[in-house]
Scaffold this active site. Structure first.
Site, mmCIF file in Angstrom:
data_model
loop_
_atom_site.group_PDB
_atom_site.id
_atom_site.type_symbol
_atom_site.label_atom_id
_atom_site.label_comp_id
_atom_site.label_asym_id
_atom_site.label_seq_id
_atom_site.Cartn_x
_atom_site.Cartn_y
_atom_site.Cartn_z
ATOM 1 N N GLN A 250 43.647 42.408 16.363
ATOM 2 C CA GLN A 250 43.040 43.609 16.942
ATOM 3 C C GLN A 250 43.248 44.837 16.067
ATOM 4 O O GLN A 250 42.428 45.759 16.073
ATOM 5 C CB GLN A 250 43.597 43.855 18.341
ATOM 6 C CG GLN A 250 43.273 42.755 19.325
ATOM 7 C CD GLN A 250 41.776 42.541 19.485
ATOM 8 O OE1 GLN A 250 41.048 43.424 19.930
ATOM 9 N NE2 GLN A 250 41.298 41.357 19.095
ATOM 10 N N HIS A 253 40.398 46.129 13.833
ATOM 11 C CA HIS A 253 39.246 46.880 14.332
ATOM 12 C C HIS A 253 39.139 48.254 13.674
ATOM 13 O O HIS A 253 38.044 48.769 13.478
ATOM 14 C CB HIS A 253 39.339 47.052 15.849
ATOM 15 C CG HIS A 253 38.755 45.907 16.612
ATOM 16 N ND1 HIS A 253 37.404 45.781 16.850
ATOM 17 C CD2 HIS A 253 39.334 44.840 17.202
ATOM 18 C CE1 HIS A 253 37.171 44.683 17.551
ATOM 19 N NE2 HIS A 253 38.333 44.088 17.772
ATOM 20 N N GLU A 318 43.733 48.502 26.929
ATOM 21 C CA GLU A 318 42.483 47.768 27.038
ATOM 22 C C GLU A 318 42.722 46.259 27.150
ATOM 23 O O GLU A 318 42.240 45.605 28.073
ATOM 24 C CB GLU A 318 41.659 48.100 25.789
ATOM 25 C CG GLU A 318 40.371 47.347 25.630
ATOM 26 C CD GLU A 318 39.696 47.664 24.314
ATOM 27 O OE1 GLU A 318 38.490 47.424 24.225
ATOM 28 O OE2 GLU A 318 40.372 48.132 23.365
ATOM 29 N N HIS A 319 43.443 45.690 26.199
ATOM 30 C CA HIS A 319 43.739 44.256 26.178
ATOM 31 C C HIS A 319 45.234 44.049 26.370
ATOM 32 O O HIS A 319 46.029 44.621 25.622
ATOM 33 C CB HIS A 319 43.363 43.621 24.830
ATOM 34 C CG HIS A 319 41.954 43.881 24.395
ATOM 35 N ND1 HIS A 319 41.642 44.743 23.361
ATOM 36 C CD2 HIS A 319 40.786 43.367 24.839
ATOM 37 C CE1 HIS A 319 40.325 44.751 23.191
ATOM 38 N NE2 HIS A 319 39.786 43.930 24.075
ATOM 39 N N ASP A 352 36.875 38.922 22.939
ATOM 40 C CA ASP A 352 36.001 39.723 22.081
ATOM 41 C C ASP A 352 34.733 38.985 21.690
ATOM 42 O O ASP A 352 33.663 39.592 21.567
ATOM 43 C CB ASP A 352 36.743 40.111 20.792
ATOM 44 C CG ASP A 352 37.664 41.291 20.972
ATOM 45 O OD1 ASP A 352 37.595 41.955 22.023
ATOM 46 O OD2 ASP A 352 38.469 41.550 20.048
ATOM 47 N N HIS A 412 20.850 71.437 60.429
ATOM 48 C CA HIS A 412 21.254 70.055 60.676
ATOM 49 C C HIS A 412 21.308 69.782 62.178
ATOM 50 O O HIS A 412 20.868 68.723 62.655
ATOM 51 C CB HIS A 412 22.636 69.785 60.076
ATOM 52 C CG HIS A 412 22.645 69.663 58.577
ATOM 53 N ND1 HIS A 412 22.330 70.693 57.750
ATOM 54 C CD2 HIS A 412 22.942 68.593 57.773
ATOM 55 C CE1 HIS A 412 22.445 70.293 56.484
ATOM 56 N NE2 HIS A 412 22.809 69.026 56.468
#
Length: 439
Positions: A250, A253, A318-319, A352, A412
C-alpha cells in the site's frame, strides 16, 4: 500502555495549509463554466499535451483499442468485474423497499431510486488504473444508473487501452480521454458536448480531490479522497515477512501513503522493520514506497489485543488488516475502519484489485462516520405518504393545526384545517389564530 517503535516523521492527516491548489482549481472550474469546450481543450493541451479532434471515444476506436490487448487481460477484467458486480448486486438485493400502515388508512413507504447520471473519474498518471473503473462504473450500473460518463487521462500521450477496455466492459455509456480538473469540471457543470451529471465518483490527485470538494453541492460526490492508508493489527502468530510485504503493497500508492503496524509482539515488530529495509532496495516501486515508509510509516507495540484494537480505531484507517490467531474477533472489537481484511489468506491488495468489495474507501479519519463507495451510494432512498381514509386525514389535520401553531406556522396549520373541515365537518374560523376542534 502502547509504545511507539517507529514514528512517522510527517503528519499524514494534516492539511497542507497552502491554498494554491484551491485557488488554481477555482480558476479552472470558472474557466470551464465560462468557456465550455474551448476551456477544456486548452487545459487538456496545457496539462496533458492532449488535444485530439474529439475527447470522446467512438465505438470503432474502443473496439480497436480492446483489440490491442492480450486476451488474458480481457478475460481477467471480465472475471474481476463479475466479482464486483456479484457483490454489488447482493448488496442491492439486501436493500428492501417498505410500505407500512402506521395507523388505519395511513400508509408510509420508501423506495430506492438510482441517481440518473454519474461521472466516473478513472485516474491515470503513472499507471493504468483499471480497478477504479470496476469499482465506480460496475457498481453504478448494478444500482441501475442509466447514464455513466467515464473520464480517464492519457498516459504519456497515449490512450490507456486496458483502462478503456475496463470502462467499456463495466458498462460506461460515454468514454472520454480527459483528465484532471478539466474532466471533473466538464462532467459537473457541462459543456457544449458533455451533458452534466448528477454525481461524481472515483479517486484522483490533489487537484481532482479539490475540484470534487468545490463542486460538492452542485453535484453529489462519493467521498473526499486522501492518500491510501493501511494499518495491520498483528499478534505473535503473524509472519513478519507477510506483514512487511503487505505494508509496502500500500505504501507504493504514493509517497504520502501511511503504513502502520500495531502489534502485541516485539518479535513481529522488530522482524517486520528488518524485512521492510531488506525489501525496499529491490522493489520496483521503491522510489515511492520508500519515502512513504520513511515519512509516514509507524510501528506501535501494544500490551494486548484489546489495546491494539483501540489504537487501530484511533487511526480510523481506510484499510485494516487483521493478522492474529482469531481474526474474526475484530468484527466485534473494532468500530472505525473503511474495510477489514481478516487473516493471512486475504490482503488489502485483493480488495484493491480482484476480490469484489469496493476499494473506494474513507481516508483521513472519515471512517469514524462513513463507509466507502457501495451500490447504496448511487441510490436515493426517498419516502412517500398516502392517507386513504378520510377520517384519518381529518384527525391528522386537527393534530397538524395544533402542532403547527405551536411553531407559529399558520399556513401549515391551515393545510390541516381544510382537511379536517372537508372530511369531518370541523368548522373553519381563521379570525385570529383559531385552533380547529372537532365539532
Amino acid at each position: 500502555m502502547s509504545r511507539t517503535i517507529k514514528a512517522a516523521t510527517t503528519p499524514s492527516t494534516a492539511p497542507s495549509g497552502d491554498d494554491t491548489v484551491g485557488r488554481t482549481v477555482r480558476e479552472l472550474i470558472a474557466d470551464v463554466r465560462r468557456r465550455g469546450d474551448a476551456a477544456v481543450r486548452e487545459l487538456s493541451a496545457r496539462f496533458d499535451r492532449w488535444e485530439p479532434e474529439s475527447f470522446r471515444l467512438g465505438d470503432a476506436q474502443i473496439a480497436e483499442l480492446i483489440g490491442t490487448l492480450d486476451p488474458q487481460v480481457i478475460e481477467d477484467i471480465k472475471t474481476v468485474q463479475a466479482n464486483v458486480r456479484g457483490f454489488a448486486e447482493a448488496q442491492r438485493e439486501s436493500m428492501s423497499e417498505i410500505e407500512v400502515e402506521t395507523s388505519p388508512g395511513v400508509f408510509l413507504g420508501h423506495r430506492h431510486v438510482p441517481v440518473q447520471s454519474v461521472g466516473a473519474y478513472i485516474p491515470g498518471g503513472r499507471y493504468p488504473l483499471t480497478a477504479s473503473a470496476h469499482m465506480t462504473i460496475v457498481t453504478a450500473k448494478a444500482a441501475g444508473v442509466p447514464r455513466v460518463v467515464a473520464c480517464t487521462p492519457p498516459i504519456r500521450g497515449e490512450i490507456p487501452a486496458a483502462t478503456v477496455a475496463a470502462m467499456h466492459l463495466a458498462g460506461a455509456d460515454e468514454i472520454y480521454i480527459l483528465g484532471g480538473v478539466q474532466a471533473i469540471a466538464a462532467m459537473s457543470v457541462g459543456t457544449e458536448t458533455v451533458a452534466p451529471v448528477d454525481m461524481l465518483a472515483g479517486p484522483g490527485n490533489a487537484y481532482v480531490a479539490e475540484a470534487k470538494r468545490q463542486l460538492f453541492g452542485e453535484v453529489g460526490i462519493d467521498l473526499f479522497a486522501g492518500p491510501t492508508e493501511i494499518l495491520v493489527v498483528a499478534d505473535d502468530s503473524a509472519d513478519p515477512f507477510v506483514v512487511a510485504v503487505d505494508l509496502l503493497s500500500q505504501a507504493e500508492h504514493g509517497p504520502d501513503s501511511p503504513a502502520v503496524l500495531v502489534t502485541t509482539s516485539e518479535r513481529v515488530a522488530t522482524e517486520t522493520a528488518r524485512h521492510i529495509e531488506e525489501i525496499l532496495p529491490g522493489m520496483p516501486t521503491g522510489d515511492i514506497a520508500g519515502p512513504a515508509w520513511r515519512d509516514h510509516g509507524q510501528i506501535i507495540l501494544a500490551d494486548d489485543l484489546d489495546e491494539a484494537y483501540r489504537v487501530a480505531d484511533g487511526f480510523a484507517y481506510e484499510h485494516v488488516q487483521i493478522l492474529t490467531e482469531n481474526p474474526r474477533e475484530a468484527l466485534d472489537k473494532m468500530h472505525a475502519y473503511g474495510a477489514l481484511f481478516l487473516g493471512e489468506g486475504t490482503c488489502v491488495s485483493y480488495g484493491d484489485k480482484v476480490i469484489g468489495t469496493n476499494h473506494v474507501l474513507p481516508t483521513r479519519g472519515a471512517a469514524r462516520y462513513t463507509g466507502g463507495l457501495w451500490v447504496g451510494m448511487y441510490l436515493r432512498t426517498v419516502t412517500y405518504q398516502e392517507v386513504r381514509d378520510p377520517q384519518a386525514s381529518a384527525d391528522l389535520g386537527v393534530l397538524c393545526g395544533r402542532a403547527a401553531r405551536v411553531e407559529l406556522f399558520e399556513g401549515h396549520a391551515r393545510s390541516g384545517d381544510v382537511r379536517a373541515a372537508k372530511y369531518a365537518g370541523v368548522p373553519l374560523d381563521w379570525t385570529g389564530h383559531f385552533q380547529a376542534v372537532r365539532a
